[in-house]
Design an enzyme around this catalytic site. Structure first.
Site, PDB file in Angstrom:
ATOM      1  N   GLY B  72      17.412  33.605  57.232  1.00  0.00           N
ATOM      2  CA  GLY B  72      17.608  34.642  58.241  1.00  0.00           C
ATOM      3  C   GLY B  72      17.933  35.996  57.643  1.00  0.00           C
ATOM      4  O   GLY B  72      17.449  37.034  58.110  1.00  0.00           O
ATOM      5  N   GLN B 180      21.044  32.697  65.768  1.00  0.00           N
ATOM      6  CA  GLN B 180      21.900  31.782  66.533  1.00  0.00           C
ATOM      7  C   GLN B 180      21.214  31.267  67.795  1.00  0.00           C
ATOM      8  O   GLN B 180      21.539  30.194  68.278  1.00  0.00           O
ATOM      9  CB  GLN B 180      23.209  32.486  66.934  1.00  0.00           C
ATOM     10  CG  GLN B 180      24.102  32.840  65.768  1.00  0.00           C
ATOM     11  CD  GLN B 180      24.710  31.621  65.086  1.00  0.00           C
ATOM     12  OE1 GLN B 180      24.865  30.564  65.684  1.00  0.00           O
ATOM     13  NE2 GLN B 180      25.050  31.772  63.823  1.00  0.00           N
ATOM     14  N   CYS B 326      41.862  37.237  56.617  1.00  0.00           N
ATOM     15  CA  CYS B 326      42.142  36.414  55.447  1.00  0.00           C
ATOM     16  C   CYS B 326      40.984  35.494  55.107  1.00  0.00           C
ATOM     17  O   CYS B 326      40.854  35.063  53.975  1.00  0.00           O
ATOM     18  CB  CYS B 326      43.386  35.583  55.674  1.00  0.00           C
ATOM     19  SG  CYS B 326      44.848  36.593  55.525  1.00  0.00           S
TER      20      CYS B 326
END
Lengths: 147, 393
Positions: B72, B180, B326
């Site tokens: 993709g 997606q 994070c």
């Protein structure tokens, strides 16, 4: 990505909680960056840290470094506690990934902030302790000014 | 070993056993280079043709409009860079959105450095592009609109047909990143006026390392990889025959089961969303409530940080993902969550659960119970929660 020690302290953090009427409380970091640490100290008349608790909002490393920092200062004098550096916290945890080093700095700062609060409350000066640079609202204020 | 519960199907999916089975002969039996003349090569060539036909049919496209790529990201890079270059004499303006995948956003940044101007459209609180804003952004120099079919983080499905019509009215090329969406929602390139479409094999139980770019007939896009006549001289390199075969098989499966599979996923997803919102306080759903990918649920848990949540879920055997900073290696949380207006601290506490064809109700029940337990544990050690509760008292 984390050492076994980090994982252990993250899964079973030592000294989580609060201390009512603590001798000193320090909160550092800000929610914007995703890390906030708060450390409570119970310091006796001989300036020995009898008890320590923490609360942390943050990643695995943030929780583990807070937990380890509380272990390292417990039972120490305030002067010994002041000497505990982020490096010592990291070493005790068998290291941190490079992107997480700032968590150990935050832990060191949290201890300093709690000691500063203790010194202010008791009208004393702790040799070698500087006013902690970061507090919980610092980031937000900076942003507010920027707009 | 603890049973694994895989709820990160937007990251990748398990290659279906029949897909693997279809691929295997093309490694060691029909291993001929499709460009060669002998009959062994003919088998590879035939297999590629069949896959291409299956995929083209799924989109209502022609076979010669499907160009296989290595995935993709390559398709996105190709579409944007080549279209920008090909139409540079017409103009230098590109319109995209703030919630695109980085394969689009970083390519746009690359193009900006080379003199192109890019408008990054805002989205509403559900992550939907505002058509009025799109219309206003169009300039005489606009050469390309690129809007993702559905968002990878929050699952919101964009008004692709309307965007396609606007692009067509203005004579502007329209590209959509359907990585997606393909295999999850029906897509017709003609009905939606799509000129280019990117897709990736491993999101629909196909293999990794294979994708395609649909290029409408007549578009003069340069070759992306030079050095051979493969893919009608537009994408050199010996074809990834097993990958292409696997991808074809995966698309065939996805299309065959589209209705029943997505109906089941939608049911389970709604059950998950209902339970989490009802049973975990101070929680919000990110993305559009109904107009979202059938398998996507994305939550923000206040006072909790995403990475901690993920590690604890992992310890219970649950694979999920987060828009927390994070986990991305930067200090900022997900650009998508910020674009829908979440404050940083809420965005840090996000959790994406993406279901798959194998997800069961029992798994969802276990996940809900586990999430409840972990969120409470993390809140109990969160100074933000402490402050909030004290203020509330």
């Amino acid at each position: 990505m984390y050492s076994e020690k980090v994982m252990d302290h993250f899964q079973n953090p030592r000294n989580v909680g609060e201390i009512e009427n603590a001798s000193g409380v320090g909160t550092v970091g800000n929610a914007k960056c995703g890390d906030i640490m708060r450390i409570y100290l119970d310091i006796d008349e001989n300036e020995i840290i009898q008890d320590v608790k923490f609360k942390t909002f943050g990643c695995g490393a943030a929780v583990a470094t807070s937990s380890m920092a509380t272990e390292l200062v417990k039972g120490k004098s305030i002067y010994e506690a002041l000497k505990i550096t982020n490096k010592a916290v990291m070493e005790a945890l068998d290291g941190l990934p490079p992107v997480k080093v700032h968590c150990s700095l935050l832990a060191e700062e949290a201890i300093h902030a709690a000691l500063w609060d203790y010194a202010e409350k008791h009208g004393i000066r702790i040799e070698g302790l500087e006013k902690p640079k970061s507090d919980i609202h610092e980031g937000e204020e900076e942003e507010a000014e920027a707009y | 070993m603890k049973k694994l519960i895989y709820l990160d199907n937007a990251a990748t999916t398990r290659t279906a056993p029949e897909v693997v089975e279809a691929m295997v002969p093309y490694f060691s039996e029909y291993y001929g280079n499709p460009s060669s003349v002998y009959s062994l090569a003919g088998d590879s060539k035939k297999a590629i043709t069949k896959s291409r036909e299956t995929i083209a049919k799924a989109l209502g496209a022609k076979s010669n409009e499907i160009y296989f790529t290595a995935g993709g990201s390559e398709a996105d890079n190709w579409a944007l860079k080549a279209a920008a270059e090909a139409y540079a004499s017409k103009g230098n303006h590109i319109i995209t959105t703030k919630i695109e995948h980085h394969a689009i956003l970083h390519t746009c940044e690359y193009l900006e450095k080379r003199g192109f101007e890019v408008t990054y459209l805002n989205v509403d609180e559900n992550g939907v592009v505002r058509l009025e804003e799109l219309k206003k952004a169009i300039r005489p120099t606009t050469i390309l609109i690129s809007v993702m079919f559905a968002n990878n983080e929050i699952g919101t499905i964009e008004p692709i047909k309307e965007i396609g019509e606007i692009a067509k009215e203005h004579g502007i090329l329209f590209h959509t990143d359907a990585v997606q969406a393909f295999g999850q929602v029906p897509i017709s390139v003609d009905e939606y006026h799509i000129d280019m479409l990117s897709s990736s094999g491993h999101k629909l139980n196909g293999p990794k390392g294979i994708g395609f770019l649909y290029i409408r007939t007549g578009l003069k896009l340069r070759s992306f990889i030079h050095g051979g006549a493969q893919e009608r001289k537009r994408r050199a390199g010996t074809e990834n025959v097993p990958g292409i075969v696997g991808y074809g098989k995966a698309v065939e499966r996805a299309l065959d089961t589209l209705e029943s599979r997505t109906a089941k996923e939608r049911d389970l997803r709604d059950y998950l969303i209902r339970r989490v919102l009802a049973e975990v306080p101070f929680t919000r759903l990110n993305g559009h409530r109904t107009n979202r990918l059938p398998n996507n649920a994305n939550f923000s848990f206040q006072f909790v940080e995403g990475e901690s949540l993920l590690i604890m879920l992992d310890m219970e055997g649950i694979c999920a993902s987060s828009g927390s900073a994070c986990t991305s290696g930067s200090l900022d949380p997900s650009h998508v969550l910020l674009a829908i207006g979440l404050p940083h601290e809420i965005a840090h506490g996000s959790l994406r659960l993406t279901l798959g064809e194998e997800t069961t109700r029992e798994e969802i029940d276990f996940v809900v119970e586990t999430v409840k337990k972990i969120v409470q544990k993390l809140r109990d050690m969160s100074p933000l929660y402490e402050d909030f509760m004290k203020k509330g008292r």
